[in-house]
Design an enzyme around this catalytic site. Sequence first.
Site, PDB file in Angstrom:
ATOM      1  CD  GLU A  46       6.733  -0.608   6.945  1.00 15.35           C
ATOM      2  OE1 GLU A  46       5.877  -0.616   6.037  1.00 15.35           O
ATOM      3  OE2 GLU A  46       7.145  -1.653   7.493  1.00 15.35           O
ATOM      4  CG  ASN A  50       2.091   4.777   2.081  1.00 15.97           C
ATOM      5  OD1 ASN A  50       1.176   3.997   2.282  1.00 15.97           O
ATOM      6  ND2 ASN A  50       1.873   6.065   1.837  1.00 15.97           N
ATOM      7  NE  ARG A 105       0.094  -3.755  -1.048  1.00 14.77           N
ATOM      8  CZ  ARG A 105       1.201  -3.862  -1.731  1.00 14.77           C
ATOM      9  NH1 ARG A 105       2.359  -3.703  -1.132  1.00 14.77           N
ATOM     10  NH2 ARG A 105       1.179  -4.153  -3.019  1.00 14.77           N
TER      11      ARG A 105
END
Lengths: 143, 115
Positions: A46, A50, A105
């Site tokens: 993650e 990101n 997303r």
Amino acid sequence: MDNFVEMRFSAKLRNVVFARAAAAAFLLEHNLRLSVVNEIKTIVSEAVTNAIVHGYFENEKETVYMCLELAGERLTIKVVDTGAGIEDIEKAREPLYSTRDFEERAGLGFTIMDIFSDELTVLSAPGEGTTIIAVKNIELEAV
Amino acid sequence: MLSAQVVIKKYVLYVRLDGELDQYTVEGLRTRIVELMEKYQIKYLVINCEQLRFMDSSGVGFIIGRYNRLKKKAGAVVLCAMNEHINRLVQLSGLHRICVIKKNEEEADKFLGVA
């Protein structure tokens, strides 16, 4: 047993698997439970995704920095980009919030990192990039 | 690294995932699945996770996207054979409230009545 590694890699989405595998390899000797390893891999996945997607908009010429540090039973994962930064960190950390809805997303990246870590710090300023520091307490087998 | 074996029975699309589902691998999968779903007028999507070793929120986003599409056609997404990690992510993200969860593909077939 304390240990430290750091790495820099191109902001390519194909490197997310490298980052996850590196974290798993870093902890391999400690025979952690699979569920714990998966939580750590998810945090890395993650955070690095990101950095690449929201920090650098997938500009492959940019570089993501990641370091892993094990001090006692405290694992610190740090992921740094020097890209776009986050306007409103509180908002970004809200479940289901996504700036890029059209790309499907889930807006769950920060929520999942929050749940899987014991401490999560997000430092960011628009135009200056984002640093994510996740701390996870792990039980090491006595040797 | 992700591979996907697909099978179509009537209006049901079965996708057997093998590997890791993240932002990198989800792109190709989405393109392929969306195309098949349109072409064969799919109503039910069965995602077999038996060989899916890892998934992050990118995978959750992909499933939500397919759910939104199939909801309009009064269809559904069925998730089956999830390991502990995938199941945990499904629970955390609330996917279990919008998808049908089954133990394996046979159970999914029974549910859909296509066995």
